[in-house]
Design an enzyme around this catalytic site. Structure first.
Site: not given
Length: 226
Positions: A144, A151
């Site tokens: 994550y 991102e």
């Protein structure tokens, strides 16, 4: 009805797992044989679009009760990836396509999805294993943060292109008397939405991890008592 549901979910999860595994394999075969990071995106562009856009079905699955997943967190995760895909990669020749953070992000996305879809597929065919369960509820602790920073990096690297070319933007004057700046929206996502959304997603997965491992320990204790 249960048989049709399971058959559909088996096909969906299995297909998505294969798709993400193919993306990961293509990237690292390409790089290991001397390929450049600059040419990674064109190599997996179409398959990436299919696999990531296909995740919209998961929002529908959760919303209709086809699977027991919270609609909110499912929507948040899918939306964030779609914004990165369509708002930083597919809008044009942005720096996001050639930056090493692209490989970082896609590696984290692919591994996360391979683990997740393998977990769901194994449950559907009653072939659960401790290894898959552990990866499902532990792998995110590394994947994550790696994926989220990837991102963020992809959106940030697209900002110069967005500022110059103004994709998705609406400027005044116009007949609707409405304006929208994708450039400003990306900054809002980077500074406001991502910090909060990352906390929500990570906290949710930590909670799921505690529940899953507590259930696993309880089942093991019950098995020993029999």
């Amino acid at each position: 009805m249960g048989g049709l549901r399971d058959a559909y979910l088996l096909l969906y999860n299995g297909g998505m797992c294969v798709g993400w595994a193919t993306i990961l394999a293509k990237i690292y075969i390409h790089l290991s044989t001397g390929g450049s990071i600059d040419t990674v995106y064109p190599l997996i562009e179409q398959l990436l679009m299919v696999c990531q856009t296909g995740a919209v079905a998961e929002i529908i699955h959760a919303w209709t009760g086809l699977v027991r997943s919270p609609v909110g967190t499912t929507f948040l995760q899918v939306l964030s990836r779609l914004l990165v895909l369509y708002g930083s990669l597919r809008i044009g020749e942005t720096a996001s396509r050639t930056n090493p953070m692209l490989v970082q992000m896609l590696t984290a996305w692919s591994l996360s999805e391979i683990i997740r879809y393998s977990f769901y597929t194994a449950k559907l065919v009653n072939k659960e294993s401790k290894a898959i369960n552990w990866l499902r509820y532990s792998g995110f602790m590394i994947l994550y943060p790696v994926g989220i920073t990837g991102e963020i990096g992809s959106l940030y690297n697209a900002l110069p292109f967005i500022k110059e070319n103004k994709p998705w933007s609406v400027e005044l004057p116009n007949k609707w008397n409405f304006s929208f700046s994708w450039y400003n929206t990306v900054w809002f996502l980077l500074l406001g939405v991502y910090p909060y959304g990352s906390y929500v997603m990570y906290s949710y997965m930590l909670s799921q991890r505690r529940k899953a491992f507590a259930k696993q320990d309880k089942d093991q204790q019950a098995a020993k008592a029999e």
